[in-house]
Design an enzyme around this catalytic site. Structure first.
Site, short mmCIF file in Angstrom:
data_model
loop_
_atom_site.label_atom_id
_atom_site.label_comp_id
_atom_site.label_asym_id
_atom_site.label_seq_id
_atom_site.Cartn_x
_atom_site.Cartn_y
_atom_site.Cartn_z
CG LEU A 105 -2.15 -0.79 1.35
CD1 LEU A 105 -2.81 -0.69 2.77
CD2 LEU A 105 -3.24 -0.33 0.26
CG ASP A 106 0.14 4.91 -2.27
OD1 ASP A 106 -0.38 5.25 -1.18
OD2 ASP A 106 -0.60 4.78 -3.32
CE1 TYR A 107 5.68 8.17 4.41
CE2 TYR A 107 4.45 9.92 3.61
CZ TYR A 107 5.23 9.44 4.53
OH TYR A 107 5.61 10.45 5.38
CB SER A 109 -2.97 3.94 0.26
OG SER A 109 -3.00 4.50 -0.74
#
Length: 242
Positions: A105-107, A109
């Site tokens: 999951l990106d930074y 999210s």
């Protein structure tokens, strides 16, 4: 299988990953009689003799652990970060700091993330041919038309390949003074890099907030941001069947 020495020490319960790194730098660890002081050194616990303070480790097969974490915003989804940002490993207690995330999951999210020390399970979960569905709560800017939503549902061109069909439900449209926005629930069965954000940008409705609600039928439920729980045996079996 070759792996970094600090990860081996952590995986087999000798020390946390951070503590293992300090042990290596202090020259307390030997592999096949050779003192190791480089953090990038790899070893194979099934064939190499690994010792700490001169004592050979009796290494048994590791116990596999499967953890569901509610990843907070502003946390990096890796085991180490060159920029020194806090990672998902940093927010876990020492007994779980040898785990690694399954996918990302990106930074910016948040939401459901599985961590494990079962490499075969992780590879199966992330392999393109295994289409494990993931459900997201997504806020996008503007109010997408039915045409745009239907296009997204059926598939759009991304990196030269059409995306698989997505399930998209409109939860709420909000008319705001500054900017209109729409709350969507989206389920996808593939995991291309930043897929939802890139498609939304491409369709003219950039994501302002993204939160993963569930992986397959495993939901966060009452887990608050930063909290975690072990998966049940039934949940692990279900994921493997996916």
């Amino acid at each position: 299988m070759l792996d970094r020495l600090q990860k081996i020490l952590s995986r087999y319960g000798i020390a946390s990953r951070r503590e293992a790194e300090q042990m290596i730098l202090a020259g307390r660890v030997q592999v096949n009689g050779i003192k190791i002081i480089e953090l990038g050194t790899r070893a194979d616990p099934s064939s190499d003799r690994i010792a700490v303070d001169g004592k050979i480790l009796a290494i048994a097969a590791p116990k596999f652990i499967y953890l569901l974490l509610h990843k907070p915003l502003g946390i990096v989804c890796t085991c180490d970060d060159p920029q020194g940002r806090k990672t998902v490993i940093d927010i876990l207690p020492p007994q779980y700091q040898h785990l690694y995330p399954v996918g990302r999951l990106d930074y910016h999210s948040s939401g459901a993330l599985i961590l494990t020390n079962d490499g075969e399970f992780a590879n199966q979960m992330m392999h393109p041919r295994h289409h494990v569905p993931k459900t997201y709560s997504v806020w996008v800017r503007g109010i997408p038309s039915d045409r745009i939503l239907n296009l997204w549902r059926t598939g759009v061109m991304l990196d030269g390949k059409i995306t698989k069909p997505a399930i998209i439900n409109v939860i709420e449209n909000l008319l705001k003074v500054e900017q209109d926005c729409t709350h969507l629930q989206i389920t996808i069965s593939e995991g291309r890099n930043r897929q939802i954000r890139r498609i939304a940008e491409q369709l003219g409705h950039p994501v302002s907030k993204l939160h993963r609600l569930a992986i397959a039928d495993i939901h966060l439920d009452q887990l608050r941001s930063g909290q975690y729980r072990l998966l049940t045996n039934q949940e692990v079996i279900m994921l493997k069947k996916q």
